[in-house]
Design an enzyme around this catalytic site. Sequence first.
Site, PDB file in Angstrom:
ATOM      1  N   HIS A 113     -41.794  52.190  47.236  1.00 36.57           N
ATOM      2  CA  HIS A 113     -42.813  51.153  47.093  1.00 36.57           C
ATOM      3  C   HIS A 113     -42.598  50.166  48.250  1.00 36.57           C
ATOM      4  O   HIS A 113     -41.478  49.985  48.719  1.00 36.57           O
ATOM      5  CB  HIS A 113     -42.564  50.466  45.746  1.00 36.57           C
ATOM      6  CG  HIS A 113     -43.575  49.450  45.343  1.00 36.57           C
ATOM      7  ND1 HIS A 113     -43.562  48.168  45.820  1.00 36.57           N
ATOM      8  CD2 HIS A 113     -44.619  49.517  44.490  1.00 36.57           C
ATOM      9  CE1 HIS A 113     -44.556  47.474  45.276  1.00 36.57           C
ATOM     10  NE2 HIS A 113     -45.215  48.282  44.451  1.00 36.57           N
ATOM     11  N   ASP A 192     -33.818  51.022  42.808  1.00 34.84           N
ATOM     12  CA  ASP A 192     -35.033  50.364  42.346  1.00 34.84           C
ATOM     13  C   ASP A 192     -35.476  51.106  41.080  1.00 34.84           C
ATOM     14  O   ASP A 192     -36.009  52.204  41.130  1.00 34.84           O
ATOM     15  CB  ASP A 192     -36.096  50.467  43.450  1.00 34.84           C
ATOM     16  CG  ASP A 192     -37.472  50.014  42.982  1.00 34.84           C
ATOM     17  OD1 ASP A 192     -37.625  49.687  41.784  1.00 34.84           O
ATOM     18  OD2 ASP A 192     -38.388  49.998  43.822  1.00 34.84           O
ATOM     19  N   GLN A 195     -39.779  51.642  37.927  1.00 40.20           N
ATOM     20  CA  GLN A 195     -40.523  52.634  37.140  1.00 40.20           C
ATOM     21  C   GLN A 195     -39.641  53.312  36.096  1.00 40.20           C
ATOM     22  O   GLN A 195     -40.009  53.469  34.944  1.00 40.20           O
ATOM     23  CB  GLN A 195     -41.139  53.707  38.061  1.00 40.20           C
ATOM     24  CG  GLN A 195     -42.208  53.169  38.987  1.00 40.20           C
ATOM     25  CD  GLN A 195     -43.395  52.566  38.228  1.00 40.20           C
ATOM     26  OE1 GLN A 195     -43.735  52.991  37.131  1.00 40.20           O
ATOM     27  NE2 GLN A 195     -44.011  51.558  38.815  1.00 40.20           N
ATOM     28  N   LYS A 218     -42.894  45.786  33.385  1.00 39.90           N
ATOM     29  CA  LYS A 218     -43.175  47.229  33.334  1.00 39.90           C
ATOM     30  C   LYS A 218     -42.474  47.872  32.139  1.00 39.90           C
ATOM     31  O   LYS A 218     -42.561  49.051  31.900  1.00 39.90           O
ATOM     32  CB  LYS A 218     -42.725  47.896  34.634  1.00 39.90           C
ATOM     33  CG  LYS A 218     -43.548  47.440  35.849  1.00 39.90           C
ATOM     34  CD  LYS A 218     -43.140  48.184  37.085  1.00 39.90           C
ATOM     35  CE  LYS A 218     -43.615  47.538  38.368  1.00 39.90           C
ATOM     36  NZ  LYS A 218     -45.035  47.692  38.642  1.00 39.90           N
ATOM     37  N   CYS A 359     -49.239  50.694  46.906  1.00 42.49           N
ATOM     38  CA  CYS A 359     -48.116  50.069  47.632  1.00 42.49           C
ATOM     39  C   CYS A 359     -47.112  51.109  48.101  1.00 42.49           C
ATOM     40  O   CYS A 359     -45.889  50.854  48.087  1.00 42.49           O
ATOM     41  CB  CYS A 359     -47.412  49.006  46.790  1.00 42.49           C
ATOM     42  SG  CYS A 359     -48.482  47.653  46.339  1.00 42.49           S
TER      43      CYS A 359
END
Length: 398
Positions: A113, A192, A195, A218, A359
């Site tokens: 991203h 990261d 998600q 999220k 993104c």
Amino acid sequence: MNKQDFPLFSKYPSLIYLDNAATTQKPAVMINALEEFYTSKNANVHRGIYELSELASAEYEQARNIVAKFINASAQNIVFTSGTTMGLNLLAKYLIEPTLKAGDLLVISILEHHSNILPWQEIAQNKGANLKYIELKDNELDYESLGDLLKTNKVKVISLTMMSNVTGLKSDLMRVKDLIRQYSPNTLLIADAAQYIAHEKLDVTNSGADIIVFSAHKLYGPMGLGVIWIEPKLAKKMAPLFKGGGMISKVEKFTATWAQSPERFEAGTPPVAAASAFISSIEYINSIGLDTIKAKEAELANMLYQGIKELNNYRLLVSDYNSSKYGPVIAFTHNSIHSHDLAQLLSYENIAMRSGHHCAQPLHDYLGVLSSVRASIGMYNTIEDIERTLEVLKNIRI
Ligand code: PLP
């Protein structure tokens, strides 16, 4: 994980919400907790000794405990931020850049991203370091080429998504950690989990990462709250990110000493109300179980993938979807309808899907498409949602 637990679906009963990778809808328990905080617990933390401030402080620390437990961490290694983007920028700017030298390598992947690209681009340019991308090989990250980069002994940091927000591809961070141990033990591994966190159990003790970042919104939590988990030994020696109230041990006119982690990393008024409400999101998720959520989402993602595969005129961005390698995100294009137009047509049918580059422009360039439409599945989606989506996609004509 019933839609009835999420008030927004009562307001829009026919909405098929498939934009969970952008943000998830919020359960009533979380919304109520947010209101409850402002109506009966609101005060600033760590600064008052009156009862309400103590209550707010206890609530904030309880949120830290609950988040820590959720990822099998200890509370002192949980730092609250405003979100994944903030976390990655802070780490790049304040942890990595100060010791970055010309010729050092910063390694990310083609899946990233923009939040996990731009901060590294900037500090590489500032310091004359080189930004390198790991690409794909046989439908996974090319770990061999990562090994080759590590052998140069110049890799300062590897920062990887745990799950792509476009294709859903997961990264094998334990494999990356093994390569680091083998070739370049001082390289830092940042994950990261923006998600991944909503779809699979994350256990920091076997994640392979030294630092993990994610956003609450999220994960069925409030916007404006994020988490950085920092490996304990690293947290002890890490300098503060921001300077200000709440993060000091002592301040004199021209010098200061810092508090321990996590206060050291949380200057200023933290997102107390959001953290308090996030407790309810996590309790709600725990009451269902991430394994149950994962199994249901995998079934729906598979159904959608196989269904689209059978339709004429669509191209899926992934050639061999299976839920052990991919999260519940399905991206595709139409042979003759632009992604934005396709998303608009879906919207006319009350189906919310995102279109564009999500993104992740370098990934789209790499895959040879300008944009895509993305269905990202959440815990409340149903078989009927997917059946209806497939029916609409099938009937779309230009
Ligand atoms: N990383 C990934 C993989 C994402 O999908 C996102 C958001 O979509 C981000 C980072 C940025 O998250 P936030 O906007 O919550 O900071």
